[in-house]
Design an enzyme around this catalytic site. Structure first.
Site, PDB file in Angstrom:
ATOM      1  N   HIS A 372       4.866   3.310 -48.856  1.00 44.62           N
ATOM      2  CA  HIS A 372       4.046   2.279 -49.497  1.00 44.62           C
ATOM      3  C   HIS A 372       3.061   1.736 -48.467  1.00 44.62           C
ATOM      4  CE1 HIS A 372       3.813  -2.165 -51.001  1.00 44.62           C
ATOM      5  NE2 HIS A 372       2.715  -1.486 -51.286  1.00 44.62           N
ATOM      6  N   LYS A 444      -5.830 -15.923 -51.053  1.00 42.96           N
ATOM      7  CA  LYS A 444      -6.220 -15.923 -49.642  1.00 42.96           C
ATOM      8  C   LYS A 444      -5.868 -14.605 -48.966  1.00 42.96           C
ATOM      9  CE  LYS A 444      -6.233 -20.869 -48.636  1.00 42.96           C
ATOM     10  NZ  LYS A 444      -5.753 -21.938 -47.720  1.00 42.96           N
ATOM     11  N   ASN A 446      -5.955 -11.645 -50.369  1.00 41.14           N
ATOM     12  CA  ASN A 446      -6.981 -10.669 -50.730  1.00 41.14           C
ATOM     13  C   ASN A 446      -8.258 -10.852 -49.917  1.00 41.14           C
ATOM     14  OD1 ASN A 446      -5.599  -9.102 -52.617  1.00 41.14           O
ATOM     15  ND2 ASN A 446      -6.101 -10.476 -54.312  1.00 41.14           N
ATOM     16  N   TYR A 449      -8.982  -8.781 -46.671  1.00 38.20           N
ATOM     17  CA  TYR A 449      -9.561  -7.438 -46.687  1.00 38.20           C
ATOM     18  C   TYR A 449     -11.041  -7.457 -46.279  1.00 38.20           C
ATOM     19  CZ  TYR A 449      -5.644  -4.973 -48.904  1.00 38.20           C
ATOM     20  OH  TYR A 449      -4.433  -4.381 -49.153  1.00 38.20           O
ATOM     21  N   GLU A 645       7.881  -7.964 -56.750  1.00 33.52           N
ATOM     22  CA  GLU A 645       7.467  -8.735 -55.580  1.00 33.52           C
ATOM     23  C   GLU A 645       7.433 -10.217 -55.898  1.00 33.52           C
ATOM     24  OE1 GLU A 645       3.935  -8.590 -52.182  1.00 33.52           O
ATOM     25  OE2 GLU A 645       3.541  -7.806 -54.185  1.00 33.52           O
ATOM     26  N   HIS A 664       8.626  -2.892 -53.276  1.00 29.97           N
ATOM     27  CA  HIS A 664       9.067  -4.282 -53.089  1.00 29.97           C
ATOM     28  C   HIS A 664      10.443  -4.525 -53.705  1.00 29.97           C
ATOM     29  CE1 HIS A 664       5.465  -5.528 -51.079  1.00 29.97           C
ATOM     30  NE2 HIS A 664       4.705  -5.147 -52.097  1.00 29.97           N
ATOM     31  N   ASP A 719       3.173  -1.399 -46.071  1.00 31.55           N
ATOM     32  CA  ASP A 719       2.322  -2.090 -47.031  1.00 31.55           C
ATOM     33  C   ASP A 719       0.886  -2.220 -46.519  1.00 31.55           C
ATOM     34  OD1 ASP A 719       1.347  -3.433 -49.191  1.00 31.55           O
ATOM     35  OD2 ASP A 719       2.693  -5.146 -49.065  1.00 31.55           O
ATOM     36  N   PRO A 721      -0.643  -2.586 -42.757  1.00 34.60           N
ATOM     37  CA  PRO A 721      -0.618  -2.778 -41.303  1.00 34.60           C
ATOM     38  C   PRO A 721      -1.778  -3.620 -40.784  1.00 34.60           C
ATOM     39  CG  PRO A 721      -0.117  -0.505 -41.844  1.00 34.60           C
ATOM     40  CD  PRO A 721      -0.543  -1.163 -43.126  1.00 34.60           C
ATOM     41  N   LEU A 722      -2.916  -3.570 -41.452  1.00 37.52           N
ATOM     42  CA  LEU A 722      -4.065  -4.367 -41.018  1.00 37.52           C
ATOM     43  C   LEU A 722      -3.728  -5.843 -40.993  1.00 37.52           C
ATOM     44  CD1 LEU A 722      -7.126  -4.363 -40.320  1.00 37.52           C
ATOM     45  CD2 LEU A 722      -7.571  -4.611 -42.769  1.00 37.52           C
TER      46      LEU A 722
END
Length: 827
Positions: A372, A444, A446, A449, A645, A664, A719, A721-722
């Site tokens: 994932h 927040k 989202n 990105y 989730e 999740h 999920d 990593p960033l």
């Protein structure tokens, strides 16, 4: 009334006459041949140690390990100084017998309690562990089952000093796998109320499992082989006991070679014309193949019906709140967790030894899949920062976007418009890492990105469909893929988006993947479909929900039927494993689903359809597509949505019916009935505790260790990593933190890694190379420790426990009930 006691029986090789041991007060010496202790042959000392009532009280306080099997009255009772197997007494409590498998070195012990008011019986497993490993030549006692049959015993020398076979010397054997098993004796009579609740719960749970089996079979998705086998046999046969795991079919041959790494340009486009199957059209939200002249269906794609799904979903929702089912599931789950704890206390040393004896393999060089991870955030923030700086220096004069007036802007002009230079950039300025402000704030999250808070940077660097044709995003992903290929043992299944706003999205995505050579032996792609109908509707991009379904699925049928007209998409689909449904699950759902809910063509309101509505129509069209592709000999797809989730728990009920596995699954901790079903069906759950820690659930409250101990099919994933990780190996980071926080051993880590490969979408031949030639068989026969580093003892324990749970359910069905097999055939 007999005194409460705890009896510990041990057998120890003590050697010659001068090695007498009288610590236990009882010292009986025998040899395998019945010779006297004066002979030179190794001698066995049978020791029995009794604990009085005060010791038992201390045992209760030290370690509470409970057996939750209801109505078990088969216990050993005795008073201090007496033999528990011959004493009599009336006991309504519950007991577990911890028995030695014949030939196993270790203590045999019986826990005995006389407490008429107790619903559970604690067992002091730490007392067992306090004894050093011992050896034995012959069984001293012969415990029997409730039918009076003696358990099989094996004679023959077995010592810790004996040389064990190497990993290339495994021999085929019909003998049971040696480890200390935990067996629960069933009562000869059960209270009528308990029996009624058991029958009721078993019937509902089996009905749910059969429903899932039907949905999986029709959609060409996988269903647990063990569960299917037990369900489709006569339920009365399940009451005869357990067949211990053996290695009778163990293959000593090495795994097959790894297939040739995929290359899109080498994918052969079929010459066959598949138009004879008809033309794809959308009817009632599901694709059908029809003759355009007669409008008749030309090929049955076995699509499910909405009304049938609603009836089945109502069954699942009723089950999840049913009192007897909830109580039964909670007790069984508690028992499974405590049983695993007991297994660890008795067999941990054996698992460690098995892992050490396996040459070459360790945690770092067993295959593990990030099941994932989102492609747009599969790199850490330092990696993204370096990439942006590099591109700003080397490609500053390259056109990358257009401003609001339609003027083309170069990358250097974009930086100038923001008063920035590459030198000024830092990780803090990038601001893509989640922090405490994102907790329970999906909006927040989202926004993270957008590097530097600018959607323009997201458009330039993290999109496949942009002014540059996704060039920078492909280069960034290629660096991530190169890291995976260099590590060799780490794989990933990144998710890329198809929104459903237009039919040419598939063509653009496929062209991007083929042109930039995104195929890799370490990567399988998943397609994520955001649940954003209300956004598209408000912008006038779609008129009804069916427009989204048309844009998502009709191009796939066209590429399947006419591969020569869509070569890039046909090639790309060979590397796609499945579909995901993504968005914030905590959003309120304003519509209640029923048999009369509007069809997709009639869903024209501004409200977003409920989660189950999205999931059903994705499942229905994937089912139709899979049946067509399987007919033509092409690869098929799975449904693997984000689920559990946040939001309502009925999402988990819908996913249980429709999805092969989920991501999740946190809310399973609140619904014991569904959690128990996910265990029985062995539905894969890709959990991301670091992600959850920043969004919905603190790390120390994560249910992952509880799920793992109970036997759910759990894997670790990253999920995003960033947002959550710091190193260039985020999956290893995820494993390392989990190992430190939850004290996971090498067998635990290897088991999680094996689960990740099993639930992944990699091809059968690839899994054979990674896990062993017969990885898809049940139990120990499907485990090759040379490939997985998972001890056979762990695999045998998991398999036998699952079989026992399923047999408990099937054995509760009365003779008047229909067997699961007949129910399935009727459905």
């Amino acid at each position: 009334m007999a005194t409460n006691v705890l009896a510990l029986d041990t057998v120890e090789e003590v050697g010659g006459m001068d090695r007498r041991a009288d610590r236990s007060g009882i010292d009986k010496r025998t040899s395998p041949s019945g010779s006297t202790s004066g002979q030179s042959a190794p001698v066995l000392a049978h020791r029995r140690t009794w604990l009085d009532s005060s010791s038992v009280a201390r045992v209760r306080q030290r370690l509470q390990i409970h057996s939750t099997v209801q109505g078990d009255e088969s216990v050993f009772v005795g008073s201090e100084g007496s033999n528990p197997t011959s004493a009599t007494g009336s006991v309504s409590g519950v007991s577990e017998r911890v028995s030695n498998t014949p030939g196993m070195d270790g203590p045999a012990a019986y826990a005995v309690f006389n407490d008429p008011d107790a619903d559970t019986c604690p067992v002091d497993a730490l007392s067992f562990a306090a004894f050093s490993p011992i050896t034995r030549d012959a069984a001293v006692s012969s415990p029997t089952n409730r039918e009076g049959e003696s358990f099989p015993q094996r004679h023959g020398k077995l010592t810790a000093r004996n040389r064990q076979p190497t990993y290339m010397e495994y021999q085929e054997s019909d003998e049971p796998l040696d480890f200390q098993r935990i067996e629960v004796l069933k009562p000869s009579e059960v209270d009528e109320v308990v029996a009624a609740d058991l029958d009721h719960a078993s019937a509902m749970l089996i009905q749910a499992l059969v429903l899932r089996m039907e949905y999986m079979v029709h959609s060409r998705q996988s269903f647990c082989t063990t569960t299917e086998r037990v369900l489709t046999t006569n339920p009365r046969e399940g009451k005869r006991g357990r067949a211990h795991s053996t290695s009778s079919s163990r293959s000593v041959s090495p795994p097959p070679p790894l297939p040739i790494p995929p290359v899109f340009s080498e994918v052969t486009i079929p010459d066959e014309d598949n138009r004879k199957y008809g033309s794809p059209v959308m009817r009632a939200g599901i694709v059908q193949l029809i003759n355009k002249d007669t409008l008749e269906v030309t090929f049955d794609l076995k699509q499910p019906h909405w009304r049938n799904f609603i009836d089945d979903l109502n069954i699942m929702l009723t089950l999840s709140v049913d009192g007897p089912v909830k109580s039964f599931a909670f007790r069984r789950l508690s028992y499974l967790g405590l049983r695993y704890e007991m297994h660890g206390l008795l067999n941990e040393a054996r698992e460690v030894v098995a892992a050490k004896r396996c040459p070459h393999r360790d945690f770092y060089n067993v295959r593990k899949v990030d099941t994932h991870v989102h492609a747009a955030s599969c790199m850490n923030h330092k990696h993204l920062l370096r990439f942006i700086k590099k591109r700003a220096k080397e490609n500053k004069d390259e056109p990358v976007c257009q401003d609001a007036n339609g003027k083309t802007m170069t990358l250097g002009e974009v930086f100038t418009s923001l008063n920035l230079t590459p030198h000024h950039l830092s990780v803090d300025m990038l601001d893509v890492h989640a922090d405490r402000n994102t907790f329970h704030r999906f909006d927040k999250f989202n926004m993270k990105y957008n590097p530097l808070g600018q959607s323009r940077f997201r458009e330039i660097f993290l999109k496949t469909d942009n002014f540059t044709g996704g060039k920078f995003f492909a280069q960034l992903l290629r660096e991530v893929i190169d890291d995976l290929e260099e590590s060799k043992y780490q794989m990933a299944e990144p998710r890329v988006s198809i929104y459903g706003r237009s039919k040419d999205e598939w063509g653009k995505l496929a062209r991007w993947a083929v042109e930039h050579k995104m195929a890799s032996a370490n990567v399988r792609w998943l397609i994520q479909v955001p649940r954003l109908y209300n956004v598209y509707k408000s912008k006038g991009q779609v008129k009804s929900f069916q427009d989204i379904l048309d844009n998502i699925f009709l191009p796939l049928f066209e590429a399947t039927l006419k591969p020569k007209e869509h070569p890039d998409l046909f090639r790309f689909l060979t590397e796609v494993a499945g579909f995901d449904s993504v968005d914030d699950e905590s959003k309120a759902e304003t519509t209640t689903l029923s048999r009369d809910t509007a069809l997709p063509s009639d869903w024209t309101s501004d409200h977003n359809p409920p989660y189950a509505y999205y999931l059903f129509y994705m499942y229905a069209n994937i089912t139709a597509l899979n049946n067509l592709r399987r007919k033509l000999g092409y690869n098929v797809f799975t449904l693997r949505p984000h689920c559990g989730e946040a939001g309502p728990v009925h999402h988990l009920a819908a996913a249980f019916l429709l999805s092969e596995n989920i991501s999740h699954g946190l809310l399973l901790r609140k619904v014991p009935a569904l959690q128990y079903l996910y265990y029985l069906a062995q539905i894969g759950v890709a959990m991301s505790p670091l992600s959850n820690n920043s969004l919905f659930l603190d790390y120390h409250r994560s249910p992952l260790p509880e799920f793992r101990s109970r036997g759910l099919a759990i894997s670790l994933s990253t999920d995003d990593p960033l947002m959550f990780h710091y190193t260039r190996e985020p999956l290893i980071e995820e494993y390392s933190i989990a190992a430190q926080v939850w004290k996971l051993g090498s067998a635990d880590m290897a088991e999680l890694a094996r689960n990740s490969v099993l639930m992944s979408g990699f091809q059968h031949q690839v899994k054979q190379h990674w896990l062993g030639r017969h990885y898809d068989r049940e139990g120990v026969e499907g485990n090759d420790i040379r490939c997985t580093n998972v001890p056979d003892v762990r695999i045998a324990y998991r398999h036998e426990t699952l079989v026992e749970e399923l047999q408990t359910l099937c054995g509760a069905i009365t003779q008047d009930d229909e067997s699961p097999q007949r129910r399935f055939s009727k459905s």
